[in-house]
Scaffold this motif. Sequence first.
Motif, mmCIF file in Angstrom:
data_model
loop_
_atom_site.group_PDB
_atom_site.id
_atom_site.type_symbol
_atom_site.label_atom_id
_atom_site.label_comp_id
_atom_site.label_asym_id
_atom_site.label_seq_id
_atom_site.Cartn_x
_atom_site.Cartn_y
_atom_site.Cartn_z
ATOM 1 N N ILE A 1 21.340 2.398 -5.125
ATOM 2 C CA ILE A 1 21.539 3.441 -6.139
ATOM 3 C C ILE A 1 20.623 3.140 -7.317
ATOM 4 C CG2 ILE A 1 23.184 4.505 -7.716
ATOM 5 C CD1 ILE A 1 25.402 3.779 -5.767
ATOM 6 N N TRP A 2 19.748 4.068 -7.631
ATOM 7 C CA TRP A 2 18.817 3.906 -8.735
ATOM 8 C C TRP A 2 19.226 4.829 -9.875
ATOM 9 C CZ3 TRP A 2 16.036 -0.079 -9.629
ATOM 10 C CH2 TRP A 2 15.020 -0.050 -10.592
ATOM 11 N N ARG A 3 18.628 4.640 -11.043
ATOM 12 C CA ARG A 3 18.977 5.460 -12.201
ATOM 13 C C ARG A 3 18.599 6.920 -11.974
ATOM 14 N NH1 ARG A 3 14.581 2.380 -14.398
ATOM 15 N NH2 ARG A 3 16.042 1.060 -15.552
ATOM 16 N N GLU A 4 19.334 7.806 -12.615
ATOM 17 C CA GLU A 4 19.092 9.245 -12.483
ATOM 18 C C GLU A 4 17.978 9.734 -13.398
ATOM 19 O OE1 GLU A 4 22.556 11.690 -12.784
ATOM 20 O OE2 GLU A 4 23.856 10.166 -11.905
ATOM 21 N N TYR A 5 17.778 9.054 -14.516
ATOM 22 C CA TYR A 5 16.799 9.521 -15.505
ATOM 23 C C TYR A 5 16.541 8.409 -16.510
ATOM 24 C CZ TYR A 5 20.884 9.924 -18.548
ATOM 25 O OH TYR A 5 22.013 9.646 -19.279
ATOM 26 N N ILE A 6 15.558 8.610 -17.365
ATOM 27 C CA ILE A 6 15.387 7.750 -18.527
ATOM 28 C C ILE A 6 15.454 8.613 -19.781
ATOM 29 C CG2 ILE A 6 13.982 6.072 -17.274
ATOM 30 C CD1 ILE A 6 11.570 7.191 -18.952
ATOM 31 N N HIS A 7 15.835 7.970 -20.871
ATOM 32 C CA HIS A 7 15.910 8.619 -22.182
ATOM 33 C C HIS A 7 14.728 8.138 -23.014
ATOM 34 C CE1 HIS A 7 17.739 8.161 -26.449
ATOM 35 N NE2 HIS A 7 17.087 9.311 -26.375
ATOM 36 N N GLY A 8 13.904 9.066 -23.463
ATOM 37 C CA GLY A 8 12.751 8.738 -24.284
ATOM 38 C C GLY A 8 12.859 9.348 -25.665
ATOM 39 N N GLU A 9 12.074 8.800 -26.597
ATOM 40 C CA GLU A 9 12.103 9.313 -27.970
ATOM 41 C C GLU A 9 10.978 8.706 -28.786
ATOM 42 O OE1 GLU A 9 15.244 7.708 -30.592
ATOM 43 O OE2 GLU A 9 15.848 6.495 -28.859
ATOM 44 N N HIS A 10 10.725 9.298 -29.937
ATOM 45 C CA HIS A 10 9.818 8.704 -30.914
ATOM 46 C C HIS A 10 9.957 9.454 -32.227
ATOM 47 C CE1 HIS A 10 6.373 6.667 -32.647
ATOM 48 N NE2 HIS A 10 6.244 5.957 -31.533
ATOM 49 N N THR A 11 10.100 8.728 -33.332
ATOM 50 C CA THR A 11 10.047 9.380 -34.630
ATOM 51 C C THR A 11 8.587 9.680 -34.960
ATOM 52 O OG1 THR A 11 9.977 7.221 -35.738
ATOM 53 C CG2 THR A 11 12.122 8.253 -35.490
ATOM 54 N N LEU A 12 8.333 10.892 -35.427
ATOM 55 C CA LEU A 12 6.956 11.323 -35.676
ATOM 56 C C LEU A 12 6.961 12.482 -36.664
ATOM 57 C CD1 LEU A 12 4.182 10.383 -34.530
ATOM 58 C CD2 LEU A 12 4.307 12.302 -32.946
ATOM 59 N N GLY A 13 7.638 12.271 -37.797
ATOM 60 C CA GLY A 13 7.719 13.330 -38.786
ATOM 61 C C GLY A 13 8.390 14.564 -38.211
ATOM 62 N N ASN A 14 7.775 15.710 -38.432
ATOM 63 C CA ASN A 14 8.341 16.961 -37.941
ATOM 64 C C ASN A 14 8.267 17.070 -36.428
ATOM 65 O OD1 ASN A 14 9.638 19.328 -38.977
ATOM 66 N ND2 ASN A 14 7.897 20.536 -38.235
ATOM 67 N N GLN A 15 7.481 16.199 -35.794
ATOM 68 C CA GLN A 15 7.376 16.186 -34.334
ATOM 69 C C GLN A 15 8.300 15.152 -33.693
ATOM 70 O OE1 GLN A 15 2.912 15.758 -34.191
ATOM 71 N NE2 GLN A 15 3.122 17.383 -32.668
ATOM 72 N N SER A 16 9.222 14.565 -34.446
ATOM 73 C CA SER A 16 10.168 13.607 -33.879
ATOM 74 C C SER A 16 10.944 14.278 -32.757
ATOM 75 C CB SER A 16 11.135 13.119 -34.954
ATOM 76 O OG SER A 16 10.449 12.445 -35.978
ATOM 77 N N TYR A 17 11.132 13.553 -31.664
ATOM 78 C CA TYR A 17 11.733 14.173 -30.481
ATOM 79 C C TYR A 17 12.632 13.209 -29.739
ATOM 80 C CZ TYR A 17 8.420 11.400 -27.827
ATOM 81 O OH TYR A 17 7.730 10.335 -27.303
ATOM 82 N N ASN B 1 0.841 -1.204 0.000
ATOM 83 C CA ASN B 1 0.000 0.000 0.000
ATOM 84 C C ASN B 1 0.872 1.249 0.000
ATOM 85 O OD1 ASN B 1 -2.346 1.485 -0.078
ATOM 86 N ND2 ASN B 1 -2.755 1.319 2.119
ATOM 87 N N THR B 2 1.839 1.261 -0.904
ATOM 88 C CA THR B 2 2.804 2.354 -0.934
ATOM 89 C C THR B 2 2.939 2.893 -2.349
ATOM 90 O OG1 THR B 2 5.066 2.974 -0.313
ATOM 91 C CG2 THR B 2 4.784 0.836 -1.364
ATOM 92 N N LYS B 3 3.418 4.110 -2.457
ATOM 93 C CA LYS B 3 3.711 4.722 -3.745
ATOM 94 C C LYS B 3 5.220 4.904 -3.865
ATOM 95 C CE LYS B 3 -0.708 7.090 -4.403
ATOM 96 N NZ LYS B 3 -1.400 8.377 -4.656
ATOM 97 N N VAL B 4 5.729 4.564 -5.052
ATOM 98 C CA VAL B 4 7.168 4.624 -5.307
ATOM 99 C C VAL B 4 7.422 5.717 -6.335
ATOM 100 C CG1 VAL B 4 9.184 3.344 -6.102
ATOM 101 C CG2 VAL B 4 7.367 2.159 -4.838
ATOM 102 N N GLU B 5 8.351 6.624 -6.034
ATOM 103 C CA GLU B 5 8.586 7.781 -6.890
ATOM 104 C C GLU B 5 9.787 7.626 -7.820
ATOM 105 O OE1 GLU B 5 8.853 11.264 -4.485
ATOM 106 O OE2 GLU B 5 6.710 11.275 -3.988
ATOM 107 N N GLU B 6 10.630 6.622 -7.600
ATOM 108 C CA GLU B 6 11.781 6.442 -8.490
ATOM 109 C C GLU B 6 11.305 6.231 -9.925
ATOM 110 O OE1 GLU B 6 13.617 5.346 -4.522
ATOM 111 O OE2 GLU B 6 11.659 5.156 -5.488
#
Length: 488
Positions: free
Chosen positions: A389-405, A343-348
Motif C-alpha cells: 500500500i503506497w500513499r494516495e497523494y502528496i501535499h505541496g505548498e510554498h509561500t510566495l506573496g500573492n502567489q502563495s499556494y 531499467n524500469t520506470k516507477v509511477e507511484e
Amino acid sequence: MKPNVLLIMVDQMRADCLSIAGHPVVDTPNLDQLARDGALFTNAYAATPSCVPARASVLTGMSQTSTGRVGYQDKVPWNYENTIADEFSKAGYHTQSIGKMHVYPTRSLCGFHNVILHDGYMHYNRFKFNTRTIESADNADDYLNWMRERLTGNVDLTDLGIDCNSSTVARPWHLAEELHPTNWLTTQSIDFLRRRDPSKPFFLKMSYVRPHPPFDPPSAFYDMYRDLDLPDPSIGDWADTDDQAREGLSPITAKGLVPKQRLKRAQAAYYALITQIDHQIGRFLNAMQEYGIYQNTIILFVSDHGEMLGDHNLFKKSLPYEGSANVPFILADPGNLLQMKKNTKVEEVIELRDIMPTLLDAANIAIPDSVEGKSVIPLVKKEKNKNLIWREYIHGEHTLGNQSYQCITDGKEKYIWYSQTGEEQFFDLVQDPKELRNLINVAKYEERIHLRREQLIQELKEREEGYSDGKSLLSGKAARPTLKHALS
C-alpha cells in the motif's frame, strides 16, 4: 561490509531534462545509464520547491509542516534532532558532503564528519553592508578560496555579470573548464575517494550548484545546443500573456514575455549545464570503478526542485507546476545489492522526504521515528509485494506573496489552491502533462476536484495559519515562510 551510499543532488533541474525521459534535445548518457542500472521515478516531487525547504526535507526525512520550512527564508538555524548524515555517522559510516548545503549557520555540519562547501552566491554572506552577519563569503565558500589560489586578481563569483537568480540571461564560462564549480565539485569528490577511511563504508553527498543560475556553461557544452531547434515553452490557456509592465525584460524576472533570442540562449545554456553535470558524473563513476567500489555502492540522483524556463511565461522555481515541482529521481544499484527490477520506470508518487528512509533502508540502518517519508525500495523489488500500500497523494505548498499556494497531487492529477486569492486550478496530468488546460470549472472533473479539495482541507486543519477550519478552505490568511516551531 555494508554498501557505500552516494547521494548526487543537483539544483534546479527539471524532471523532463533527461534523454531517458524522452526530452527531444537534452543529452544525458551517464544519467541514462544510472536509470538503466536501476529505476527512474517519473512522479517525484519537491513538496516545497525551493532550496531551503527542499533540502530540509532531504536532510530530515520530514514533511515541510514538520520541518517548519513552508517557504524560502534564510538565516533560520537548522536544529533538527535526526539528520540523514547523523544516522549514517552513528552506524559507522565515514560521512562527507561536498558542494551545496544551504543551511544555517552556513558551516553547520548537520551530522557530516566534514563539509567542503560551495553554496553559490549566498546573499546574507555577500552583501557588503551587512556587518552583523556571523559569517562572510571568505569563510563560507571553499570553492571561491580554491579558485582565488589558482588565479591572479580579485576573481569572484559575479565576474560574468550574470545575477545568481537569473533564468533568462546566459553566456559561456570565461575560464578554463577545470575551474568551473561543477568540475571542482567532482575533483573534490574524487579526492575524497583517495582520502576516505578504507575500513568504513562511506556516505557521500555530492551537491552540484548547477544548473541553478548563473547560466554559465563551458563553451564545449554551450556549443552543443546554441544552434539547435530548441522546444518552445508550454503556454497554458490560463497563462498570463499580458506583460504591459515589460517584466520579461528584467534580467532576474520571475514572469513575463522575454525576448525570444534571450530565452533561446538561456535554454541552450541550461541544457548545456545539465550535460556538463552528466559528463562530470560519468567522470566520478569512472573513478569509483578505478577504486573498485562501484559495484558496492547504492546511488541516488535527485534535484532539490525544478525550473519553469518560460513555461506559462513563468521562470525560476517555488511554483506548483511540473517544471518547478517535478524533479528527476533515479535509484541505481550497479551491484544488484538490493535485488531491484532494473531499467524500469516507477509511477507511484514520491517526494524528497523519501530520500532519507530509502538510503537508510538500503544500508539496513534503523529509521528514526521522526522520519515521515517512506523507503521507495519496496516499489522496485524484483518480487514486488502485490499487497504493498503506497500513499494516495502528496501535499505541496510554498509561500510566495500573492502567489502563495497549497496543492495536492498523485502525479496523475493536480489540485492547486492559491491561499491569498482563493483561486483554484485542476489539471489532468495523464491527458495534459504540460498543464495546458485548467479544468477547475469542467463538470466532468467535479467529483475529482471535490476529493482533492477535501484532502487539502484535512491536511491544513491543524495548521497555525488558519487556512482550514476542517470543513472548508479559508483564503486571505497571512502566509509565512517558516512556522513558529522552527523559529523557536
